[in-house]
Design a protein around this motif. Structure first.
Motif, PDB file in Angstrom:
ATOM      1  N   GLU A  33      34.994  57.014-144.659  1.00  0.00           N
ATOM      2  CA  GLU A  33      36.184  56.593-145.411  1.00  0.00           C
ATOM      3  C   GLU A  33      35.823  56.409-146.880  1.00  0.00           C
ATOM      4  OE1 GLU A  33      39.156  56.230-144.135  1.00  0.00           O
ATOM      5  OE2 GLU A  33      38.754  56.240-141.973  1.00  0.00           O
ATOM      6  N   LEU A  34      36.737  56.781-147.751  1.00  0.00           N
ATOM      7  CA  LEU A  34      36.536  56.658-149.184  1.00  0.00           C
ATOM      8  C   LEU A  34      37.458  55.568-149.715  1.00  0.00           C
ATOM      9  CD1 LEU A  34      34.872  57.924-151.453  1.00  0.00           C
ATOM     10  CD2 LEU A  34      36.731  59.555-151.822  1.00  0.00           C
TER      11      LEU A  34
ATOM     12  N   SER B  16      44.168  57.807-160.289  1.00  0.00           N
ATOM     13  CA  SER B  16      45.499  58.416-160.322  1.00  0.00           C
ATOM     14  C   SER B  16      45.874  59.005-158.968  1.00  0.00           C
ATOM     15  CB  SER B  16      45.538  59.526-161.376  1.00  0.00           C
ATOM     16  OG  SER B  16      44.744  60.630-160.960  1.00  0.00           O
ATOM     17  N   TYR B  17      47.175  59.136-158.753  1.00  0.00           N
ATOM     18  CA  TYR B  17      47.651  59.782-157.532  1.00  0.00           C
ATOM     19  C   TYR B  17      47.193  61.232-157.484  1.00  0.00           C
ATOM     20  CZ  TYR B  17      50.614  55.713-156.716  1.00  0.00           C
ATOM     21  OH  TYR B  17      51.060  54.443-156.480  1.00  0.00           O
ATOM     22  N   GLU B  18      47.085  61.875-158.648  1.00  0.00           N
ATOM     23  CA  GLU B  18      46.619  63.265-158.678  1.00  0.00           C
ATOM     24  C   GLU B  18      45.198  63.365-158.130  1.00  0.00           C
ATOM     25  OE1 GLU B  18      49.959  62.761-161.313  1.00  0.00           O
ATOM     26  OE2 GLU B  18      48.040  61.679-161.197  1.00  0.00           O
ATOM     27  N   THR B  19      44.351  62.408-158.505  1.00  0.00           N
ATOM     28  CA  THR B  19      42.980  62.400-157.997  1.00  0.00           C
ATOM     29  C   THR B  19      42.960  62.128-156.494  1.00  0.00           C
ATOM     30  OG1 THR B  19      41.903  61.788-160.073  1.00  0.00           O
ATOM     31  CG2 THR B  19      40.793  61.112-158.049  1.00  0.00           C
ATOM     32  N   VAL B  20      43.747  61.165-156.046  1.00  0.00           N
ATOM     33  CA  VAL B  20      43.791  60.841-154.615  1.00  0.00           C
ATOM     34  C   VAL B  20      44.241  62.053-153.805  1.00  0.00           C
ATOM     35  CG1 VAL B  20      44.910  59.420-152.867  1.00  0.00           C
ATOM     36  CG2 VAL B  20      44.140  58.372-155.004  1.00  0.00           C
ATOM     37  N   ARG B  21      45.289  62.731-154.269  1.00  0.00           N
ATOM     38  CA  ARG B  21      45.784  63.908-153.538  1.00  0.00           C
ATOM     39  C   ARG B  21      44.736  65.022-153.520  1.00  0.00           C
ATOM     40  NH1 ARG B  21      50.969  62.389-155.756  1.00  0.00           N
ATOM     41  NH2 ARG B  21      50.569  63.602-157.646  1.00  0.00           N
ATOM     42  N   ALA B  22      44.058  65.244-154.644  1.00  0.00           N
ATOM     43  CA  ALA B  22      43.033  66.286-154.696  1.00  0.00           C
ATOM     44  C   ALA B  22      41.889  65.974-153.737  1.00  0.00           C
ATOM     45  CB  ALA B  22      42.510  66.421-156.125  1.00  0.00           C
ATOM     46  N   LEU B  23      41.532  64.721-153.648  1.00  0.00           N
ATOM     47  CA  LEU B  23      40.464  64.323-152.727  1.00  0.00           C
ATOM     48  C   LEU B  23      40.880  64.539-151.274  1.00  0.00           C
ATOM     49  CD1 LEU B  23      39.367  61.041-154.528  1.00  0.00           C
ATOM     50  CD2 LEU B  23      37.994  63.113-154.323  1.00  0.00           C
ATOM     51  N   MET B  24      42.110  64.212-150.972  1.00  0.00           N
ATOM     52  CA  MET B  24      42.606  64.428-149.604  1.00  0.00           C
ATOM     53  C   MET B  24      42.619  65.902-149.249  1.00  0.00           C
ATOM     54  SD  MET B  24      45.610  61.509-149.571  1.00  0.00           S
ATOM     55  CE  MET B  24      46.052  61.706-147.850  1.00  0.00           C
ATOM     56  N   ARG B  25      42.947  66.747-150.223  1.00  0.00           N
ATOM     57  CA  ARG B  25      42.936  68.197-149.965  1.00  0.00           C
ATOM     58  C   ARG B  25      41.527  68.693-149.672  1.00  0.00           C
ATOM     59  NH1 ARG B  25      46.348  68.343-154.765  1.00  0.00           N
ATOM     60  NH2 ARG B  25      48.540  68.432-154.146  1.00  0.00           N
ATOM     61  N   LYS B  26      40.523  68.025-150.223  1.00  0.00           N
ATOM     62  CA  LYS B  26      39.131  68.407-149.953  1.00  0.00           C
ATOM     63  C   LYS B  26      38.644  67.867-148.607  1.00  0.00           C
ATOM     64  CE  LYS B  26      37.850  68.413-154.891  1.00  0.00           C
ATOM     65  NZ  LYS B  26      37.487  69.832-155.052  1.00  0.00           N
ATOM     66  N   GLY B  27      39.477  67.060-147.948  1.00  0.00           N
ATOM     67  CA  GLY B  27      39.126  66.544-146.633  1.00  0.00           C
ATOM     68  C   GLY B  27      38.655  65.111-146.609  1.00  0.00           C
ATOM     69  N   HIS B  28      38.749  64.395-147.731  1.00  0.00           N
ATOM     70  CA  HIS B  28      38.363  62.985-147.750  1.00  0.00           C
ATOM     71  C   HIS B  28      39.457  62.129-147.118  1.00  0.00           C
ATOM     72  CE1 HIS B  28      34.819  63.420-150.339  1.00  0.00           C
ATOM     73  NE2 HIS B  28      35.522  64.283-151.058  1.00  0.00           N
ATOM     74  N   SER B  29      39.030  61.120-146.383  1.00  0.00           N
ATOM     75  CA  SER B  29      39.949  60.111-145.875  1.00  0.00           C
ATOM     76  C   SER B  29      39.958  58.971-146.874  1.00  0.00           C
ATOM     77  CB  SER B  29      39.497  59.612-144.493  1.00  0.00           C
ATOM     78  OG  SER B  29      40.330  58.571-144.042  1.00  0.00           O
ATOM     79  N   VAL B  30      41.019  58.869-147.673  1.00  0.00           N
ATOM     80  CA  VAL B  30      41.085  57.899-148.761  1.00  0.00           C
ATOM     81  C   VAL B  30      41.883  56.685-148.303  1.00  0.00           C
ATOM     82  CG1 VAL B  30      41.747  57.501-151.162  1.00  0.00           C
ATOM     83  CG2 VAL B  30      41.005  59.782-150.425  1.00  0.00           C
ATOM     84  N   ARG B  31      41.361  55.498-148.615  1.00  0.00           N
ATOM     85  CA  ARG B  31      42.074  54.283-148.254  1.00  0.00           C
ATOM     86  C   ARG B  31      41.951  53.260-149.393  1.00  0.00           C
ATOM     87  NH1 ARG B  31      37.891  51.868-143.600  1.00  0.00           N
ATOM     88  NH2 ARG B  31      36.239  51.292-145.060  1.00  0.00           N
TER      89      ARG B  31
ATOM     90  N   LEU C 120      23.633  71.569-150.085  1.00  0.00           N
ATOM     91  CA  LEU C 120      24.556  71.225-149.003  1.00  0.00           C
ATOM     92  C   LEU C 120      25.900  70.705-149.527  1.00  0.00           C
ATOM     93  CD1 LEU C 120      22.018  69.355-146.682  1.00  0.00           C
ATOM     94  CD2 LEU C 120      22.841  71.710-146.457  1.00  0.00           C
ATOM     95  N   ILE C 121      25.990  70.453-150.839  1.00  0.00           N
ATOM     96  CA  ILE C 121      27.237  69.930-151.413  1.00  0.00           C
ATOM     97  C   ILE C 121      28.190  71.076-151.723  1.00  0.00           C
ATOM     98  CG2 ILE C 121      28.262  68.733-153.379  1.00  0.00           C
ATOM     99  CD1 ILE C 121      25.769  67.028-153.568  1.00  0.00           C
ATOM    100  N   SER C 122      29.401  70.964-151.228  1.00  0.00           N
ATOM    101  CA  SER C 122      30.473  71.911-151.554  1.00  0.00           C
ATOM    102  C   SER C 122      31.428  71.251-152.533  1.00  0.00           C
ATOM    103  CB  SER C 122      31.235  72.308-150.284  1.00  0.00           C
ATOM    104  OG  SER C 122      32.457  72.944-150.605  1.00  0.00           O
ATOM    105  N   MET C 123      31.829  71.995-153.562  1.00  0.00           N
ATOM    106  CA  MET C 123      32.794  71.449-154.522  1.00  0.00           C
ATOM    107  C   MET C 123      34.198  71.386-153.931  1.00  0.00           C
ATOM    108  SD  MET C 123      31.435  70.482-157.370  1.00  0.00           S
ATOM    109  CE  MET C 123      32.875  70.390-158.440  1.00  0.00           C
ATOM    110  N   ASP C 124      34.433  72.103-152.835  1.00  0.00           N
ATOM    111  CA  ASP C 124      35.791  72.242-152.310  1.00  0.00           C
ATOM    112  C   ASP C 124      36.053  71.476-151.024  1.00  0.00           C
ATOM    113  OD1 ASP C 124      36.428  74.123-154.372  1.00  0.00           O
ATOM    114  OD2 ASP C 124      35.327  75.634-153.236  1.00  0.00           O
ATOM    115  N   LYS C 125      34.987  71.022-150.369  1.00  0.00           N
ATOM    116  CA  LYS C 125      35.179  70.462-149.026  1.00  0.00           C
ATOM    117  C   LYS C 125      34.288  69.245-148.809  1.00  0.00           C
ATOM    118  CE  LYS C 125      35.402  71.887-144.166  1.00  0.00           C
ATOM    119  NZ  LYS C 125      35.175  72.996-143.212  1.00  0.00           N
ATOM    120  N   ALA C 126      34.872  68.186-148.266  1.00  0.00           N
ATOM    121  CA  ALA C 126      34.113  66.981-147.941  1.00  0.00           C
ATOM    122  C   ALA C 126      33.317  67.191-146.660  1.00  0.00           C
ATOM    123  CB  ALA C 126      35.060  65.793-147.773  1.00  0.00           C
ATOM    124  N   ALA C 127      32.050  66.820-146.678  1.00  0.00           N
ATOM    125  CA  ALA C 127      31.209  66.950-145.483  1.00  0.00           C
ATOM    126  C   ALA C 127      31.607  65.910-144.441  1.00  0.00           C
ATOM    127  CB  ALA C 127      29.749  66.779-145.852  1.00  0.00           C
TER     128      ALA C 127
END
Length: 575
Positions: free
Chosen positions: A517-518, A525-540, A361-368
């Motif tokens: 929420e994550l 890093s900002y690069e990691t935060v941006r990549a996570l947001m692109r996968k659909g994570h709500s980062v705070r 059920l885990i996708s490498m590209d998209k947050a559930a």
């Protein structure tokens, strides 16, 4: 204060943190502690010193753990005390075996789900008499001592009694959380009189400030009665009668009979293998097996090659946590009320086959955004202290103890010097749920000790306090040690992750529908935060919900290695 200092420290970019060590690993705010004979790691320096003194005077690691835990109930009442519960895992070098103790108490027998419904409640309130359950810590002390203690228990309790009478200076983080609790808990009888001090002529009572001396003669009297009269002095003597009268006078349900009939239990720890390391937790009614489920889900991935702080590292951790916590909300409960299938359900949940099935059920590209728990067919077959102690004979104790939320329920019987836990808040007021409120039932528990063996020998005793952060913290420590090559202190100081918003096993057990929420501690890093947001994570960004860590590792060269949480007041020390 330490909390703010740590936030500033961790606000450094990870690259800047790495630059401070020749190794290039995440910066550790202090070195590991090495000791040839014995070591203790607790959330308060004085409690650590008490544990060492007990072992120097011939006590076992269990004697030392009891002594330190009793002292923490005095010195850190924001997270512990004899009004709460206790869980422990002990490595016994004589039998070369792990022993687990479930020291959690049950709900009052006279309180029913119908009573909550009559009051129009959909959740159990966090404070006052209704969330109170029987405190199991004292029973656990005597059970552990009876099997593994070497000194009289009166000797173990003597340091806490002395500090309670003579006083001790309050530490920074404890003073901060104590001050936050006072406005909320002062409305409950007995709290203000026993857990606040005069505000200097202002007419307002307050908690002690950093460095201010604190005494608790009432607690000293309670501990003296326990030291002289044993376990029954607490559960069947004058203390229990005072408790009974107090709750009868203040709209509560906890009774003398509830206290007198309490009994904790020895339980078999359960484990999974993670890359050759056997990770041990206690079975439900606690949440320890969530850590085992997360590790099983992550094991197929090459976490080492992804690297600490990479988008893949954080994403996979969050997705595995969501899956494990969906099962946590559905299946973790008091096995005495779940039925004969409880053991087989746990065995299935922590199996590699089940992880392989759920891992699809885990996708490498998209947050559930939504995650369902396992079906019955698939399964056929917030505050706390954590501490750990190891002695010169090789005995190791992993112990966690808590009053639950904040300083507990606020209910403080007169003259006893302690506050009752509010663990009953973790029940669900809904018929048919495994964690539904029933009389005489143990609630779902968040506090979990952990242990790791390798090749049948002890390797690591550790824990991370902090509500739902605990299994998440256990996994992160092990990833940091095993996959990312950090040392014991670095593994605790590295920036942490907390996923929040999963379906919960308490209250109305609301279902996650938005992915949650994550929370990322500063240092990713900002690069990691941006990549996570692109996968659909709500980062705070969140300052403080990352738990408190202590650990002891066996040194392959002899003796032990210790580490303590830099975000709290604690200390690891040895001799």
């Amino acid at each position: 204060m330490r909390l703010l200092f740590t936030a500033v420290l961790l606000s450094l970019p990870l690259s800047a943190m790495c630059a401070d060590r020749i190794t290039g690993k995440p910066f550790a705010t202090r070195s590991e502690v090495y000791a040839p004979h014995a070591i203790a790691a607790t959330s308060h320096p004085l409690a650590t010193q008490i544990a060492l003194d007990v072992m120097k005077n011939g006590g076992s690691a269990v004697d030392a753990a009891i002594a330190a835990n009793a002292a923490l109930g005095l010195m850190e009442p924001t997270g512990s005390g004899v009004g709460g519960d206790l869980f422990a895992i002990v490595w016994d070098p004589k039998t070369k075996k792990l022993y687990g103790y479930n020291g959690s108490g049950r709900s009052p027998k006279s309180l029913t789900l119908a009573e909550f419904q009559r009051r129009g409640l959909t959740d159990i309130p966090p404070h006052g008499p209704l969330p109170v359950t029987v405190p199991g810590a004292v029973d656990a002390w005597f059970a552990l001592h009876g099997r593994f203690g070497r000194k009289p228990i009166a000797d173990d309790l003597a340091p806490a009694i002395r500090y309670a009478r003579e006083g001790h200076p309050v530490h920074e983080v404890i003073a901060y959380y104590w001050g936050r609790s006072v406005p909320t808990l002062s409305k409950w009888p007995g709290f203000t009189e026993q857990f606040t001090i005069d505000g200097g002529g202002t007419g307002k009572r307050r908690g002690p400030q950093t460095g201010e001396m604190w005494r608790n003669p009432n607690l000293a009297n309670t501990l003296e009665k326990i030291a002289k009269g044993g376990r029954d002095a607490f559960y069947k003597g004058d203390i229990a009668r005072t408790i009974d009268a107090y709750f009868k006078a203040n709209g509560g349900f906890l009774s003398y009979d509830d206290m007198a009939s309490h009994q904790g239990e020895w339980v078999e720890p359960v484990s999974t293998d993670y890359r050759g390391y056997d990770v041990w937790e206690l079975p439900p009614n606690g949440q320890g097996i969530a850590a085992l489920q997360i590790l099983n889900l992550l094991e197929p991935y090459d976490m080492k090659s992804y690297g600490f702080g990479s988008p893949e590292h954080v994403h996979l951790f969050a997705e595995a946590k969501k899956l494990a916590f969906a099962d946590r909300a559905r299946w973790y409960a008091d096995p005495a009320f779940v039925g004969a299938s409880a053991g087989s359900t746990v065995k299935k949940l922590i199996s590699k086959d089940y992880a392989a099935q759920r891992g699809k059920l885990i996708s490498m590209d998209k947050a559930a955004r939504e995650v369902q728990p396992a079906t019955p067919k698939e399964l056929d077959e917030g505050d706390t202290i954590y501490m750990t102690v190891a002695d010169s004979d090789g005995m190791m104790v992993s112990l966690i103890q808590s009053n639950y939320r904040g300083m507990g329920s606020g209910m403080a019987p007169p003259g006893l010097g302690f506050i009752f836990q509010d663990r009953g808040e973790q029940f669900v007021l809904k018929e048919g749920h495994p964690n539904s409120f029933e009389p005489g039932k143990r609630p779902f528990h968040t506090i979990i000790p952990a242990f790791v063996t390798k090749g049948g020998k002890p390797w690591l005793s550790f824990g991370v306090m902090g509500g739902a952060m605990q299994p998440q913290g256990h996994v992160q420590i092990l990833l940091n040690l095993i996959d990312f090559g950090m040392n014991l202190q670095e593994a605790g100081d590295a920036p942490r992750i907390q996923h929040d918003g999963s379906t919960e096993p308490a209250g109305q057990a609301t279902v996650m529908s938005d992915g949650g929420e994550l929370d990322l501690e500063t240092g990713y890093s900002y690069e990691t935060v941006r990549a996570l947001m692109r996968k659909g994570h709500s980062v705070r960004f969140a300052d403080g919900p990352y738990g408190g860590y202590q650990a002891i590792m066996v040194n392959p060269n002899g003796g032990y290695v210790g580490a303590s949480e830099s975000r709290k007041d604690g200390q690891a020390a040895g001799y």
